[in-house]
Design an enzyme around this catalytic site. Structure first.
Site, PDB file in Angstrom:
ATOM      1  N   THR A  53      19.678 -43.419 -26.118  1.00 48.96           N
ATOM      2  CA  THR A  53      20.836 -43.361 -27.015  1.00 48.96           C
ATOM      3  C   THR A  53      20.718 -44.428 -28.109  1.00 48.96           C
ATOM      4  O   THR A  53      21.001 -44.161 -29.284  1.00 48.96           O
ATOM      5  CB  THR A  53      22.139 -43.581 -26.213  1.00 48.96           C
ATOM      6  OG1 THR A  53      22.228 -42.555 -25.220  1.00 48.96           O
ATOM      7  CG2 THR A  53      23.358 -43.534 -27.104  1.00 48.96           C
ATOM      8  N   HIS A  56      18.428 -43.203 -30.665  1.00 53.44           N
ATOM      9  CA  HIS A  56      19.038 -42.226 -31.589  1.00 53.44           C
ATOM     10  C   HIS A  56      19.906 -42.927 -32.632  1.00 53.44           C
ATOM     11  O   HIS A  56      19.990 -42.492 -33.775  1.00 53.44           O
ATOM     12  CB  HIS A  56      19.853 -41.196 -30.815  1.00 53.44           C
ATOM     13  CG  HIS A  56      19.003 -40.295 -29.973  1.00 53.44           C
ATOM     14  ND1 HIS A  56      17.810 -39.765 -30.438  1.00 53.44           N
ATOM     15  CD2 HIS A  56      19.134 -39.857 -28.705  1.00 53.44           C
ATOM     16  CE1 HIS A  56      17.265 -39.024 -29.486  1.00 53.44           C
ATOM     17  NE2 HIS A  56      18.042 -39.069 -28.423  1.00 53.44           N
TER      18      HIS A  56
HETATM   19 ZN   LIG Z   1      21.852 -45.590 -21.568  1.00 50.86          ZN
END
Ligand SMILES: [Zn+2]
Ligand SMILES: [Zn+2]
Length: 360
Positions: A53, A56
Site C-alpha cells: 500500500t 502504491h
Molecule cells: Zn500493510
C-alpha cells in the site's frame, strides 16, 4: 520506560509525507501535538515496515489519487512504545509495547456489533485516511492497540499487521494435511507460505514470476515452486497434487489471469481465499468451476479483529515462522525512497524502517 511530561505540548519529529501528486515521498521535520483525545494514545515508533500500500502511495497510482488527501504522513505497520495516554484510556498504559490494528472501525454499525469489524464500511485506515507511522511518533485510538510481548524482537513485531493478512487468508479454510497453493509471493504471499507450513499443510505450492521471491519461498519451506513464465501452472499443480487439484488456494497476486486459471486447478469442494485486488473484472465459468465443483470462495479484507492478532501472537511466541528470512532489509527511515525502489524491483521480502535510529 519513557514517560512524556505533561508540560510538553508539542514534539518535533522526522516524518515521511506524501505531499505532491507525483511519484516519491518527502522526508520532513514536522510537529505533532501531544494533546490527546480522551481515548487516544501517543506512541514512540520503534520499527515500521514498508507495505505494498505504501508503494502504491509512493508511485501515486489511480487508487491513491482517488483516495488520499495530501499532505499525509504515510505508513501503517509498526511496533512502538506508548509514551502518553488520554484521560479515558484504561486498557493500555504508558510503557506498553504495541502494534496497531490499522483499521479504525466505527464500533456501531451492524458489522461491528456482530463481531465482523473487518468488514465495517465506515473504516478509516491509518496512513491512508489519517496520519501514519513513518514518523517518530503517532497517535491512535486505544482500541486499535494490540499489546505486544515486549521481549519479542522489535523488527519482527512491526510486521504483524501484514502477517495477519497472510494468516487470515491462508487459514480461513482448514489446511492441516491439505494441499495448498499460494498464488503470488510478494511479502504477504511469502508469509502465507510460512504460515501454511506452520499449520501443517501437506504440500505448499508457491506460484510467482519473480525468481528472487520464488527462491525465498523455496528457502522458507515451499514444497514446490512454479514460475508461470517458465512452466505450465495448471499442469504442474495437477502433477504435484496427484491429479486432484489444490484443496485450498490463497491469492496474494491480484492478477486477473492467474486467479481465473486458479479456478481450474481448485479441487472440487476446495476453498479459495482472495486477498489480492485485481484492477479489472474477472471472467469465471461459474457453472463448471464454482457450482458443479461445490467450491467456497472467501474475500479477505484486513484481519479479524482481534482473532487474527492472537493467531499471529501464537505463531511468534512459538517461533513457528522464519521472519528473519522474510524480512530481507532493515534501514533508517530516511532511506524510505530506497525502500520504495527495492519494492519496485521486487528484489526484497519485507523491509523494516527505523524511525528513531537503529533498534535491536
Ligand atoms: Zn500493510
Ligand atoms: Zn462499523
Amino acid at each position: 520506560m519513557t514517560r512524556l511530561s505533561d508540560d510538553v505540548l508539542e514534539l518535533e519529529m522526522d516524518a515521511v509525507i506524501k505531499d505532491k501528486p507525483e511519484e516519491g515521498f518527502t522526508l520532513v521535520r514536522k510537529k505533532i501535538s501531544t494533546v490527546l483525545q480522551p481515548n487516544e494514545v501517543l506512541i514512540k515508533v520503534m520499527t515500521a515496515s514498508f507495505c505494498g500500500t505504501d508503494y502504491h502511495i509512493y508511485e501515486y497510482n489511480n487508487w491513491a489519487r482517488n483516495r488520499l488527501n495530501l499532505p499525509l504522513t504515510v505508513g501503517h505497520e509498526f511496533s512502538g512504545e506508548i509514551i502518553k495516554i488520554g484521560s479515558n484510556v484504561s486498557n493500555v498504559k504508558v510503557g506498553d509495547i504495541v502494534s496497531a490494528e490499522t483499521h479504525i472501525t466505527c464500533g456501531e454499525c451492524e458489522f461491528c456489533l456482530r463481531g465482523e469489524g473487518h468488514i465495517c464500511q465506515n473504516t478509516q485506515v491509518i496512513g491512508v485516511d489519517r496520519d501514519g507511522c513513518f514518523a517518530e511518533y503517532i497517535k491512535i485510538p486505544e482500541k486499535n492497540c494490540f499489546i505486544n510481548n515486549a521481549d519479542h524482537c522489535q523488527v519482527e513485531l512491526s510486521v504483524q499487521e501484514p502477517l495477519g493478512n497472510a494468516v487470515h487468508t491462508i487459514t480461513h479454510f482448514p489446511i492441516e494435511g491439505r494441499d495448498v497453493v499460494v498464488l503470488g509471493c510478494g511479502p504477504i504471499g511469502i508469509m502465507a507460505v510460512d504460515v501454511a507450513k506452520a499449520y501443517k499443510a501437506r504440500k505448499v505450492i508457491a506460484i510467482e514470476v519473480n525468481d528472487f521471491r520464488l527462491n525465498l519461498a523455496k528457502e522458507i519451506g515451499a514444497d514446490y515452486v512454479i514460475n508461470p513464465r517458465k512452466e505450465d501452472v495448471y499442469e504442474k499443480v495437477m502433477e504435484y497434487t496427484n491429479g486432484m487439484g489444490a484443496d485450498v488456494i490463497g491469492d496474494f497476486s491480484g492478477h486477473k489471469g492467474a486467479i481465473e486459471q486458479a479456478f481450474k486447478y481448485l479441487k472440487p469442494g476446495g476453498g479459495f481465499a482472495i486477498l489480492g485486488i485485481p484492477d479489472e473484472p474477472l471472467t469465471i465459468d461459474v457453472t463448471n468451476d464454482i457450482v458443479f465443483k461445490g467450491v467456497r470462495i472467501y474475500g479477505v479484507t484486513g484481519r479479524r479483529i482481534y482473532d487474527t492478532w492472537f493467531q499471529v501472537r501464537d505463531l511468534l511466541d512459538h517461533n513457528l515462522l522464519h521472519l528473519d528470512k522474510i524480512i530481507t532489509h532493515t534501514m533508517p527511515l530516511s532511506d524510505v525512497n530506497k525502500a520504495a525502489e527495492l519494492m519496485k524491483k521486487k528484489e526484497c521480502g519485507k523491509i523494516v524502517l527505523f524511525p528513531g535510529g537503529k533498534c535491536e
